[in-house]
Design a protein around this motif. Structure first.
Motif, mmCIF file in Angstrom:
data_model
loop_
_atom_site.group_PDB
_atom_site.id
_atom_site.type_symbol
_atom_site.label_atom_id
_atom_site.label_comp_id
_atom_site.label_asym_id
_atom_site.label_seq_id
_atom_site.Cartn_x
_atom_site.Cartn_y
_atom_site.Cartn_z
ATOM 1 N N LYS A 220 0.838 -1.212 0.000
ATOM 2 C CA LYS A 220 0.000 0.000 0.000
ATOM 3 C C LYS A 220 0.871 1.260 0.000
ATOM 4 O O LYS A 220 0.523 2.261 -0.654
ATOM 5 C CB LYS A 220 -0.904 -0.011 1.239
ATOM 6 N N SER B 217 -3.983 9.308 5.295
ATOM 7 C CA SER B 217 -4.824 8.521 6.213
ATOM 8 C C SER B 217 -4.721 7.034 5.911
ATOM 9 O O SER B 217 -4.686 6.197 6.836
ATOM 10 C CB SER B 217 -6.281 8.968 6.106
ATOM 11 N N GLN B 218 -4.673 6.705 4.611
ATOM 12 C CA GLN B 218 -4.548 5.297 4.254
ATOM 13 C C GLN B 218 -3.240 4.706 4.782
ATOM 14 O O GLN B 218 -3.222 3.611 5.349
ATOM 15 C CB GLN B 218 -4.600 5.144 2.733
ATOM 16 N N LYS C 111 -3.345 4.282 8.567
ATOM 17 C CA LYS C 111 -4.131 3.111 8.974
ATOM 18 C C LYS C 111 -3.318 1.822 8.822
ATOM 19 O O LYS C 111 -3.292 0.973 9.735
ATOM 20 C CB LYS C 111 -5.410 3.027 8.152
ATOM 21 N N GLU C 112 -2.663 1.681 7.675
ATOM 22 C CA GLU C 112 -1.867 0.474 7.449
ATOM 23 C C GLU C 112 -0.717 0.377 8.447
ATOM 24 O O GLU C 112 -0.418 -0.703 8.972
ATOM 25 C CB GLU C 112 -1.320 0.458 6.012
#
Length: 389
Positions: A25, A70-71, A74-75
């Protein structure tokens, strides 16, 4: 203990999966960011009348909509959470402080250094061994290194499918190998050389090799020689023949291991590194020692570090039993030539020193500590273990 280790392994697998997902990601997010920035830069350079400020504002708005930060957060948070769970599982599975199981035992530092150096040389780590010998100032290190150096040179040749040095070594030590019951090892080398010749040069060359070298083994290895002759008929399809096991690539590594075993035996050394075996045995005994240390500390009147003898037996498993032993049930000492096991008339067995301590005199009668039958030292018979060291 085993359940806790399995739980820790499962947590480790989850961490690996989370790490791969997080990395993937992150790479995707960075690629997207680079792609958007490159597109905005290209647009600014391509259109002279384009307002760079408005293009950058659009870029900011688009990046805000994508919400890459934000992604990634989160990861990363999920990965950190998995790592924390793994840390707790490891703390539960393993004792962080193993010093509680240590005992105050005096070691001969010089001998210990020699054992460590021998381990490096025996396992083929010559550069590390040389550095250790130099820093530990071990005298006569050449005597430690030279036998293993020669052994690893031949092992290197075997793994390169060159058996000539190994065959020369076997011929040179044939009498010693026969004395130790390993006379068949030389035939194993000739067998592999025959098969290698068959695969590399064909049936004619292999048959010629057999005529030159198999005659000396016809009495002891005739059945195996007949199997090898059968291989001549299946040279075009060796993997599907009844003799596929003889032509398996694993034969080379098996011969390499057998050579190392025989070579170490003739040097008077164990095939497995003594240091490695000691560490492995200590690892098996460690959980019991830690529990024992906790119990003894709770009793308050004993300390594992200073006790002369362990109050319990440590079961290490059959893989750590290398010869026949007898441990006296009274003194818990292992028997030796100076303190042999003795059979009492009642059938119980004690070490000789324990019998003398109980009787207090070689001629005085005493009662067996396990039954009321009386005996004297002269009535006891020594038990002989054929493989007792």
């Amino acid at each position: 203990m085993a359940e806790n280790v399995q739980a820790a392994l499962k947590e480790a697998e989850r961490v690996v999966k989370k790490q791969k997902t997080c990395a993937s990601k992150t790479i995707d997010a960075v690629d997207t960011l680079i792609r958007e920035i490159a597109a905005a830069r290209k647009r600014i350079l391509a259109e002279q009348n384009t307002d760079a400020g408005s293009v950058l504002q659009e870029l900011h708005k688009k990046l805000d909509r994508l919400d890459l930060t934000s992604q990634l957060a989160k990861e990363t948070k999920d990965l950190h959470s998995a790592v924390n769970k793994l840390s707790k599982a490891l703390d539960k599975a393993f004792v962080p402080d193993i010093c509680k199981a240590s005992r105050e035992v005096q070691f001969d530092k010089g001998t210990l250094n020699q054992v460590i150096a021998q381990h490096f040389y025996q396992t083929g780590r010559f550069a590390v061994g040389d550095t250790f010998v130099r820093e530990a100032q071990i005298p006569d290190s050449h005597a430690l290194k030279e036998p293993f150096s020669a052994m690893h040179e031949i092992l290197k040749e075997i793994r390169q499918h060159n058996l000539a040095p190994a065959l020369a070594w076997a011929a040179e030590h044939c009498e010693e190998l026969a004395a130790t019951g390993a006379a068949a090892f030389e035939f194993k080398l000739h067998r592999l050389q025959f098969l290698n010749t068959l695969q590399q040069h064909g049936p004619g060359a292999a048959l010629q090799y057999a005529r030159m070298h198999f005659d000396a083994f016809k009495d002891s290895q005739m059945a195996e020689i007949q199997r090898l002759m059968g291989c001549l008929c299946y040279i075009k399809r060796p993997t599907s023949s009844p003799y596929a096991d003889l032509m398996a690539p694993s034969q080379w590594e098996e011969v390499a291991r057998e050579f190392a075993r025989q070579c170490c035996g003739l040097m008077g050394q164990a095939y497995e590194s003594p240091l490695l075996v000691s560490v492995a045995a200590g690892t098996v005994a460690l959980p019991t020692l830690l529990k024992l240390a906790t119990v003894m500390a709770g009793q308050g009147n004993q300390d594992l570090k200073t006790c002369e003898q362990l109050p319990v037996e440590l079961e290490l498993g059959n893989e750590f039993v290398f010869h026949s032993i007898f441990a006296c049930p009274v003194s818990r000492d292992q028997s030796s030539p100076a303190n042999p096991p003795m059979l009492l008339p009642c059938g119980h067995v004690l070490c000789e020193q324990s019998i003398l301590k109980i009787a207090k005199s070689p001629t005085r009668s005493f009662k067996c500590p396990y039954c009321p039958v009386e005996a004297t030292r002269s009535a006891c018979r020594q038990i002989i273990f054929p493989d007792l060291q």
